[in-house]
Design a protein around this motif. Structure first.
Motif, mmCIF file in Angstrom:
data_model
loop_
_atom_site.group_PDB
_atom_site.id
_atom_site.type_symbol
_atom_site.label_atom_id
_atom_site.label_comp_id
_atom_site.label_asym_id
_atom_site.label_seq_id
_atom_site.Cartn_x
_atom_site.Cartn_y
_atom_site.Cartn_z
ATOM 1 N N ALA A 107 0.831 -1.208 0.000
ATOM 2 C CA ALA A 107 0.000 0.000 0.000
ATOM 3 C C ALA A 107 0.867 1.260 0.000
ATOM 4 O O ALA A 107 0.578 2.226 -0.723
ATOM 5 C CB ALA A 107 -0.923 -0.017 1.212
ATOM 6 N N GLU A 108 1.928 1.253 0.788
ATOM 7 C CA GLU A 108 2.813 2.419 0.850
ATOM 8 C C GLU A 108 3.526 2.654 -0.472
ATOM 9 O O GLU A 108 3.918 3.778 -0.793
ATOM 10 C CB GLU A 108 3.831 2.239 1.968
ATOM 11 C CG GLU A 108 3.203 2.160 3.356
ATOM 12 C CD GLU A 108 4.237 1.890 4.424
ATOM 13 O OE1 GLU A 108 5.226 2.645 4.504
ATOM 14 O OE2 GLU A 108 4.065 0.918 5.185
ATOM 15 N N ASN A 109 3.683 1.566 -1.275
ATOM 16 C CA ASN A 109 4.369 1.685 -2.560
ATOM 17 C C ASN A 109 3.410 1.803 -3.747
ATOM 18 O O ASN A 109 3.812 1.647 -4.893
ATOM 19 C CB ASN A 109 5.289 0.480 -2.753
ATOM 20 C CG ASN A 109 6.497 0.542 -1.824
ATOM 21 O OD1 ASN A 109 7.163 1.572 -1.725
ATOM 22 N ND2 ASN A 109 6.775 -0.552 -1.116
ATOM 23 N N GLY A 110 2.137 2.073 -3.450
ATOM 24 C CA GLY A 110 1.198 2.413 -4.516
ATOM 25 C C GLY A 110 0.621 1.247 -5.289
ATOM 26 O O GLY A 110 0.113 1.433 -6.396
ATOM 27 N N VAL A 111 0.657 0.025 -4.750
ATOM 28 C CA VAL A 111 0.068 -1.116 -5.441
ATOM 29 C C VAL A 111 -1.451 -0.958 -5.444
ATOM 30 O O VAL A 111 -2.080 -0.857 -4.392
ATOM 31 C CB VAL A 111 0.462 -2.444 -4.764
ATOM 32 C CG1 VAL A 111 -0.203 -3.620 -5.467
ATOM 33 C CG2 VAL A 111 1.981 -2.605 -4.771
ATOM 34 N N LEU A 112 -2.044 -0.931 -6.634
ATOM 35 C CA LEU A 112 -3.467 -0.633 -6.749
ATOM 36 C C LEU A 112 -4.362 -1.733 -6.194
ATOM 37 O O LEU A 112 -5.548 -1.503 -5.960
ATOM 38 C CB LEU A 112 -3.837 -0.371 -8.215
ATOM 39 C CG LEU A 112 -3.191 0.843 -8.889
ATOM 40 C CD1 LEU A 112 -3.799 1.079 -10.260
ATOM 41 C CD2 LEU A 112 -3.350 2.096 -8.031
ATOM 42 N N PHE A 113 -3.816 -2.929 -5.999
ATOM 43 C CA PHE A 113 -4.609 -4.023 -5.440
ATOM 44 C C PHE A 113 -4.112 -4.409 -4.044
ATOM 45 O O PHE A 113 -4.169 -5.563 -3.647
ATOM 46 C CB PHE A 113 -4.611 -5.241 -6.378
ATOM 47 C CG PHE A 113 -3.263 -5.616 -6.932
ATOM 48 C CD1 PHE A 113 -2.436 -6.498 -6.257
ATOM 49 C CD2 PHE A 113 -2.819 -5.089 -8.137
ATOM 50 C CE1 PHE A 113 -1.191 -6.853 -6.765
ATOM 51 C CE2 PHE A 113 -1.575 -5.438 -8.659
ATOM 52 C CZ PHE A 113 -0.762 -6.320 -7.970
ATOM 53 N N SER A 114 -3.621 -3.414 -3.299
ATOM 54 C CA SER A 114 -3.158 -3.684 -1.942
ATOM 55 C C SER A 114 -4.342 -3.897 -1.013
ATOM 56 O O SER A 114 -5.418 -3.329 -1.190
ATOM 57 C CB SER A 114 -2.274 -2.540 -1.433
ATOM 58 O OG SER A 114 -2.947 -1.305 -1.544
ATOM 59 N N SER A 115 -4.138 -4.731 0.001
ATOM 60 C CA SER A 115 -5.205 -5.137 0.900
ATOM 61 C C SER A 115 -4.979 -4.579 2.302
ATOM 62 O O SER A 115 -3.947 -3.979 2.601
ATOM 63 C CB SER A 115 -5.280 -6.664 0.946
ATOM 64 O OG SER A 115 -4.015 -7.211 1.303
ATOM 65 N N VAL A 116 -5.967 -4.800 3.155
ATOM 66 C CA VAL A 116 -5.860 -4.486 4.577
ATOM 67 C C VAL A 116 -5.905 -5.819 5.310
ATOM 68 O O VAL A 116 -6.907 -6.534 5.258
ATOM 69 C CB VAL A 116 -7.005 -3.581 5.057
ATOM 70 C CG1 VAL A 116 -6.843 -3.258 6.550
ATOM 71 C CG2 VAL A 116 -7.067 -2.297 4.247
ATOM 72 N N MET A 117 -4.820 -6.172 5.969
ATOM 73 C CA MET A 117 -4.741 -7.461 6.661
ATOM 74 C C MET A 117 -5.280 -7.317 8.088
ATOM 75 O O MET A 117 -4.956 -6.344 8.786
ATOM 76 C CB MET A 117 -3.303 -7.959 6.691
ATOM 77 C CG MET A 117 -2.690 -8.147 5.314
ATOM 78 S SD MET A 117 -3.680 -9.181 4.202
ATOM 79 C CE MET A 117 -3.799 -10.707 5.165
#
Length: 590
Positions: free
Chosen positions: A156-166
């Protein structure tokens, strides 16, 4: 609980506000309330400080109602640009309610990484600068939460558009990039613990409703049978998809993987000596944990990191799942993006390639792949290689083996999602009634009703899987017992329709219409074309379009898939519709 926490991360303020009782009656909780709070702001860019990220539990959360421990998060997706929500298990929803809250609405943007700590009825913003770049595991070790912990990872910090919330050890708000939504606000984690109790109106009636649901679950082969979810998790579907010849293989260029019989849930259970784990308030315990403590993959992850990539390494599947979880990345989107690249480059990855690429994406060293399959393929001049709908990568059900699934993908308000209507239930599992998987007959209305029911399930909040056995009738009895308000299955379904129609209005404001309600052209191609195997049956295009038109009619949309004033008025969504008209007028002026 009657309270919503408003958190402005720009100022660091956290203020409790009363929840309008009428809003709770109309939109119930979870997904319904999240959509309601998001409605006035959805036109903003996903990373605008005023764009809310909404987290809500449901009226049954933290009660004895089965599968009641879930929560819903919603915002505008950075991956699709559309409305996006995700449901999570674990204990987050339960801890939220025990802390005296129905939900949290995040706005603003902190100047530095922070965490929100909700503890003993108090909320405070904590400095998390030292955790910048930390993985899920590293944050858990540093924070050592008393209750539940939700974390955004390096992805998420690196801008991945499909990052999740664990969430906690084994759960995730997985799809649509909600991790990036929180990272845009510089929120690194959310820690919630509570000691309060949730009072219910009629404990005896709720206990009876609970027992009725338990009996139905016990009689369900899908949930409680010797080859069901309780024994093998969602991985129990692996053999079914193989036997129905609808397992996406080689980036959906085929629908059968010859090595599948050696990679099913039984083999995984034997190889990793799994134990059961469940969400708070759930006795089915469909989550599986390896002997070494790693989370076992869900069916979609099992399928996509084997068949979709053409690989046969079980250790790779478990390792890829663990790595994606620690970095905070959706496993479905990750695997489909890797398969898209493999097709474009004409090179099958090795297990080592897969793990190294996942690490590179999450650490910001593969910025093009971090955009997801649709943007990556478009940039490479090969948009047809992206197996996505509305920009969201497709899960592990090939629509050429279940036509209703293809229609559901196309119509889903959040993109390529199997959980909006889940036609697998009736097309493959034959529940509640069997339908012909190679026909669109009746599918438009079935999908519409399933979407309405699903919206209500996500608002209660309950688990969709338990509805293989129970129905809204049993849950209406549970809700009435919990709240003291009169509810029936019919009234809940009507509210679900309202919740879903609002999402169609929100997406219409964002420019989505019938052009976007479609599936990749690959699924309509005749066998033998584009590398497709001769045994693959194409989806009939004209029948698909006819079914979509019927869906628009029963949903109360125009032939272009847009909302109508009559239907909006009928559902009490006039304000939302007026915002859609204002957006349309603004666009015309531009």
């Amino acid at each position: 609980m009657g309270n919503v926490l408003r958190v402005d991360l720009s100022t660091g303020s956290a203020v409790r506000e009363p929840l309008d009782p009428e809003a709770a009656r109309q939109d119930i909780g979870g997904r319904g309330l999240a959509g309601r709070f998001l409605d006035p702001y959805v036109h903003l860019p996903w990373d605008h400080p005023d764009m809310p990220v909404c987290l809500f539990a449901g009226p049954l959360t933290a009660t004895v109602a089965p599968t009641s421990g879930r929560a819903c998060m919603a915002s505008r997706s950075p991956l699709t640009g559309a409305f996006c929500d995700a449901s999570v298990g674990g204990s987050l929803g339960t801890q939220l309610k025990k802390a005296g809250l129905d939900g949290i609405v995040f706005t603003g943007r902190s100047e530095r990484p922070v965490g929100l700590v909700v503890e003993e009825g108090q909320a405070r913003v904590a400095d998390a600068s030292a955790l910048a770049g930390a993985t899920r595991g590293e944050v858990r070790s540093a924070v050592d939460p008393k209750g539940s912990l939700a974390v955004t990872g390096p992805a998420a910090e690196n801008g991945v558009l499909f990052s999740s919330v664990m969430v906690d050890e084994h759960h995730a708000f997985g799809r649509g990039g909600l991790g990036l939504c929180l990272a845009a606000k510089n929120l690194k984690y959310l820690a919630v613990s509570g000691v309060g109790r949730v009072s219910v109106a009629d404990p005896a009636a709720l206990k009876k409703a609970r027992e009725d649901i338990f009996r139905l679950v016990a009689a369900s082969p899908v949930l409680s049978g010797g080859h069901g979810f309780s024994c093998f998790g969602t991985g129990a579907l692996y053999d079914l998809m193989d036997s129905r010849r609808m397992m996406p293989t080689d980036n959906f260029r085929a629908s059968r993987f010859e090595h599948a019989p050696q990679l099913n849930a039984v083999r995984f259970k034997e190889a990793f000596r799994t134990t059961k784990h469940g969400c708070k308030g759930c006795h089915i315990q469909c989550k599986k944990v390896a002997a070494d403590g790693r989370s076992m993959p869900e069916f979609e992850t099992m399928s996509h990191f084997t068949a979709l990539l053409g690989l046969t390494d079980m250790e790779l599947v478990v390792a890829a799942n663990a790595l994606c979880n620690d970095l905070g990345m959706d496993t479905i989107s990750t695997a489909v993006t890797l398969a898209c690249r493999a097709e474009i480059e004409g090179k099958r990855p090795t297990p080592r390639d897969v793990l190294e690429t996942i690490e590179a994406i999450g650490r910001g060293r593969e910025p093009l792949l971090a955009l997801g399959a649709a943007r990556y393929a478009a940039g490479a001049g090969r948009p047809e290689a992206a197996m996505a709908v509305k920009g969201m990568e497709l899960p592990a059900y090939d629509p050429r083996g279940a036509y209703g699934m293809g229609l559901a993908y196309a119509l889903s308000t959040r993109g390529g999602c199997h959980l909006r209507a889940y036609p697998v239930s009736h097309e493959i599992l034959r529940k509640p009634v069997a339908t012909d998987r190679f026909s669109f007959q009746g599918k438009a209305r079935i999908i519409k009703i399933s979407e309405d029911a699903g919206a209500m399930v996500d608002s209660l909040t309950a688990c969709k899987f338990i509805f293989f056995a129970a129905s809204l009738e049993e849950y209406a009895a549970a809700l009435q017992a919990a709240t003291g308000e009169p509810y029936t299955a019919h009234s809940l379904l009507a509210r679900g329709e309202r919740i879903y129609y609002r999402e169609r209005i929100l997406n219409a404001r964002l420019g989505f219409n019938s052009v976007h309600d479609d599936i990749p052209g690959r699924f309509f191609a005749p066998p033998g074309q584009g590398g497709l195997g001769p045994d693959i049956r194409p989806v009939p295009r004209e029948e698909f379009l006819e079914a979509r038109a019927k869906y628009y009619a029963v949903r109360g949309l125009t032939p272009e898939g847009l909302p109508t004033p009559e239907k909006a008025r009928q559902l009490g969504l006039e304000e939302s519709y007026e915002r859609f008209l204002d957006s349309a007028r603004s666009l015309l002026r531009k």
